[in-house]
Design a protein around this motif. Sequence first.
Motif, short mmCIF file in Angstrom:
data_model
loop_
_atom_site.label_atom_id
_atom_site.label_comp_id
_atom_site.label_asym_id
_atom_site.label_seq_id
_atom_site.Cartn_x
_atom_site.Cartn_y
_atom_site.Cartn_z
N GLY A 57 0.76 -1.37 0.05
CA GLY A 57 -0.32 0.19 0.03
C GLY A 57 1.03 1.26 0.43
N ALA A 58 0.06 2.48 0.19
CA ALA A 58 0.78 3.63 -0.15
C ALA A 58 1.76 4.53 0.86
N LEU A 59 1.13 3.84 2.08
CA LEU A 59 2.19 4.30 3.29
C LEU A 59 3.57 3.44 3.71
N CYS A 60 3.31 2.38 3.11
CA CYS A 60 3.91 1.46 3.20
C CYS A 60 5.28 1.29 2.16
N GLU A 61 5.08 1.94 0.55
CA GLU A 61 6.06 2.64 -0.17
C GLU A 61 6.43 3.74 0.40
N ILE A 62 5.85 4.38 1.18
CA ILE A 62 6.15 5.54 1.50
C ILE A 62 7.46 5.40 2.57
N ALA A 63 7.07 4.85 3.85
CA ALA A 63 8.02 4.63 4.35
C ALA A 63 8.93 3.40 4.07
N ALA A 64 9.56 2.95 3.39
CA ALA A 64 10.28 2.11 2.26
C ALA A 64 11.21 3.07 1.70
N SER A 65 10.40 3.96 1.25
CA SER A 65 11.35 4.84 0.73
C SER A 65 12.31 6.38 1.26
N SER A 66 11.38 6.14 2.39
CA SER A 66 11.77 7.90 2.93
C SER A 66 12.34 6.97 4.33
N GLY A 67 12.87 5.70 4.26
CA GLY A 67 13.48 5.34 5.62
C GLY A 67 13.43 5.21 6.61
N TRP A 68 11.63 4.98 7.18
CA TRP A 68 11.28 4.43 8.18
C TRP A 68 10.38 3.02 8.34
N LEU A 69 11.24 2.06 7.06
CA LEU A 69 9.94 1.22 6.87
C LEU A 69 10.14 0.11 8.53
N GLU A 70 11.52 0.38 8.42
CA GLU A 70 11.16 -1.04 10.11
C GLU A 70 10.35 -0.27 11.37
N ARG A 71 10.14 0.53 11.41
CA ARG A 71 9.05 1.22 12.29
C ARG A 71 7.39 1.48 11.61
N TYR A 72 7.16 1.78 10.89
CA TYR A 72 5.92 1.21 9.45
C TYR A 72 5.25 -0.27 9.74
N VAL A 73 6.17 -1.08 10.30
CA VAL A 73 5.54 -3.03 10.19
C VAL A 73 5.65 -2.47 11.70
N SER A 74 6.61 -2.11 12.32
CA SER A 74 5.61 -2.31 13.89
C SER A 74 4.70 -2.22 14.20
N LEU A 75 4.17 -0.56 13.34
CA LEU A 75 2.83 0.48 13.72
C LEU A 75 2.48 -0.68 12.72
N ALA A 76 2.19 -1.19 11.64
CA ALA A 76 0.51 -1.66 11.48
C ALA A 76 0.50 -2.93 11.76
N ASN A 77 2.03 -3.71 12.26
CA ASN A 77 1.26 -5.05 12.75
C ASN A 77 0.34 -4.65 14.71
N HIS A 78 0.73 -3.68 14.90
CA HIS A 78 -0.03 -3.14 15.85
C HIS A 78 -1.38 -2.52 15.52
N LEU A 79 -1.27 -1.92 14.85
CA LEU A 79 -2.62 -2.07 14.61
C LEU A 79 -3.14 -3.03 13.91
N ASP A 80 -2.24 -3.69 13.48
CA ASP A 80 -3.83 -4.86 13.03
C ASP A 80 -3.89 -6.14 14.11
#
Length: 88
Positions: A57-80
């Motif tokens: 998704g868009a947020l994953c793409e943004i996180a990956a290209s902006s340098g915060w993918l690990e934090r994104y994965v953690s937050l997305a998993n927490h919300l999940d």
Amino acid sequence: MDELLAIVQSSSQDLAWQSHYESEQDLVDDLRDHADRLASGDVSRLSDLRFLLVPTGALCEIAASSGWLERYVSLANHLDESAVWPPT
């Protein structure tokens, strides 16, 4: 959601690899709308938020290209895992 907003607002975001948002302000406004709705118990856009948070998704793409993918994965998993998501 508050942490996602804080991350997005803390530095410039690379939107090049996604097509959902035209500008960083669009991204911030959309995340703020999601946060406000969830805070008030409004789940009418929950499916949109889920779509933004999927691995491609868009947020994953943004996180990956902006340098915060690990934090994104953690937050997305927490919300999940949280009560925010009703069963599908």
